[in-house]
Design a protein around this motif. Structure first.
Motif, PDB file in Angstrom:
ATOM      1  N   ALA A 196       0.828  -1.211   0.000  1.00  0.00           N
ATOM      2  CA  ALA A 196       0.000   0.000   0.000  1.00  0.00           C
ATOM      3  C   ALA A 196       0.859   1.256   0.000  1.00  0.00           C
ATOM      4  CB  ALA A 196      -0.929  -0.008   1.217  1.00  0.00           C
ATOM      5  N   ASP A 197       2.080   1.159   0.527  1.00  0.00           N
ATOM      6  CA  ASP A 197       2.974   2.318   0.554  1.00  0.00           C
ATOM      7  C   ASP A 197       3.337   2.762  -0.863  1.00  0.00           C
ATOM      8  OD1 ASP A 197       2.944   2.240   3.301  1.00  0.00           O
ATOM      9  OD2 ASP A 197       4.848   1.159   3.489  1.00  0.00           O
ATOM     10  N   LEU A 198       3.310   1.811  -1.802  1.00  0.00           N
ATOM     11  CA  LEU A 198       3.650   2.149  -3.187  1.00  0.00           C
ATOM     12  C   LEU A 198       2.654   3.147  -3.759  1.00  0.00           C
ATOM     13  CD1 LEU A 198       5.310   1.666  -5.794  1.00  0.00           C
ATOM     14  CD2 LEU A 198       3.728  -0.196  -6.319  1.00  0.00           C
ATOM     15  N   TRP A 199       1.364   2.847  -3.601  1.00  0.00           N
ATOM     16  CA  TRP A 199       0.340   3.721  -4.185  1.00  0.00           C
ATOM     17  C   TRP A 199       0.307   5.080  -3.489  1.00  0.00           C
ATOM     18  CZ3 TRP A 199      -0.211   1.474  -8.433  1.00  0.00           C
ATOM     19  CH2 TRP A 199      -0.220   0.088  -8.512  1.00  0.00           C
ATOM     20  N   THR A 200       0.553   5.073  -2.195  1.00  0.00           N
ATOM     21  CA  THR A 200       0.634   6.344  -1.477  1.00  0.00           C
ATOM     22  C   THR A 200       1.789   7.179  -2.006  1.00  0.00           C
ATOM     23  OG1 THR A 200      -0.264   5.315   0.533  1.00  0.00           O
ATOM     24  CG2 THR A 200       0.885   7.413   0.793  1.00  0.00           C
TER      25      THR A 200
END
Length: 261
Positions: free
Chosen positions: A131-135
């Motif tokens: 999820a850190d990628l999309w953020t």
């Protein structure tokens, strides 16, 4: 690296489109090309008689040519200075669970090792939480990243690559968000392809779009998985299963014919 991760259940692709799509360029097409196989001057980087070591050396020499064309200072096989707005070290994010569990992880590390030879640092950031990628992408903190796209029956490129630059850009979900490219000509080709029902015309237009996307190098096509569907002959009457299952036409499309034992 794809072979080491997937074995025979994935294949390398040269265009950012499903190779089972009707619009996908095929190796038998006269204008089919291996992705990123030309140098900055348009010459072939590789020859048929090169071994892996020779290909690696040729790729590094070609990379130096691209850096120089982009305004970097190149001297004695090394990139020594970056132009305004660029730098000598970059970071790429990959959601590999913090353990290197991703089909592109080995590729990135090999690329990092290669770049070191010419004075460029490529740091590979392995994310434990995907999820850190999309953020990071949404906040524009992530300069380069790895992800996989799902393909649809109709290969309309509007959602991913259209930027609406002719009308000021900032198209939600389009290239302005994901890839930060703004190409009025690409936008026009995408829109033109959407107006026709002639499949051959659309295939020609989409090929031009794919060539533009590769030329921008905003996306590097890597691999395409092969999926397997397993039925239990003890539970299902196999004769009633959809006979010609494809990437885009699965057994659920004819679920009304399926019989259980």
């Amino acid at each position: 690296t794809v072979d080491s991760y997937y074995g025979e259940t994935a294949s390398v692709i040269n265009y950012p489109i499903s190779n089972t799509s009707w619009a996908a360029p095929q190796k038998t097409d006269a204008d089919y090309a291996i992705a990123f196989s030309k140098d900055a001057e348009g010459n072939d980087i590789y020859t048929s008689d090169m071994d892996d070591a020779a290909k690696d050396e040729a790729a590094l020499n070609a990379a130096l040519g691209f850096f120089e064309a982009a305004g970097f200072t190149v001297s004695d096989g090394q990139v020594t200075a970056a132009p305004d707005g660029a730098k000598l070290d970059y970071e790429v994010w990959i959601p590999a669970d913090g353990a290197g569990d991703h089909p592109s992880f080995m590729m990135l590390n090999l690329a990092s090792d290669a770049f070191k030879k010419i004075g460029i640092t490529l740091n590979v950031k392995d994310l434990a939480n995907s999820a850190d990628l999309w953020t990071g992408i949404e906040s524009e903190e992530c300069p380069m990243w790895c992800a996989a796209w799902g393909a649809t029956v109709d290969p309309d490129m509007y959602q991913v690559y259209y930027s609406d630059v002719a009308n000021g850009g900032n198209s939600p979900g389009g290239s302005n968000y994901m890839y930060q490219i703004e190409d009025e000509e690409l936008d026009a080709m995408i829109l033109e392809a959407r107006t026709s029902t002639d499949q051959e015309f659309r295939k020609t237009m989409y090929k031009a779009c794919l060539d533009t996307i590769i030329d921008w190098a905003c996306e590097i096509p890597v691999y395409q998985r092969q999926n397997a569907i397993i039925f239990s002959a003890e539970r299902v009457n196999i004769d009633t299963v959809t006979p010609d299952i494809t990437t885009f036409y699965g057994w659920l499309n004819e679920i009304q014919t399926l019989e259980m034992k």
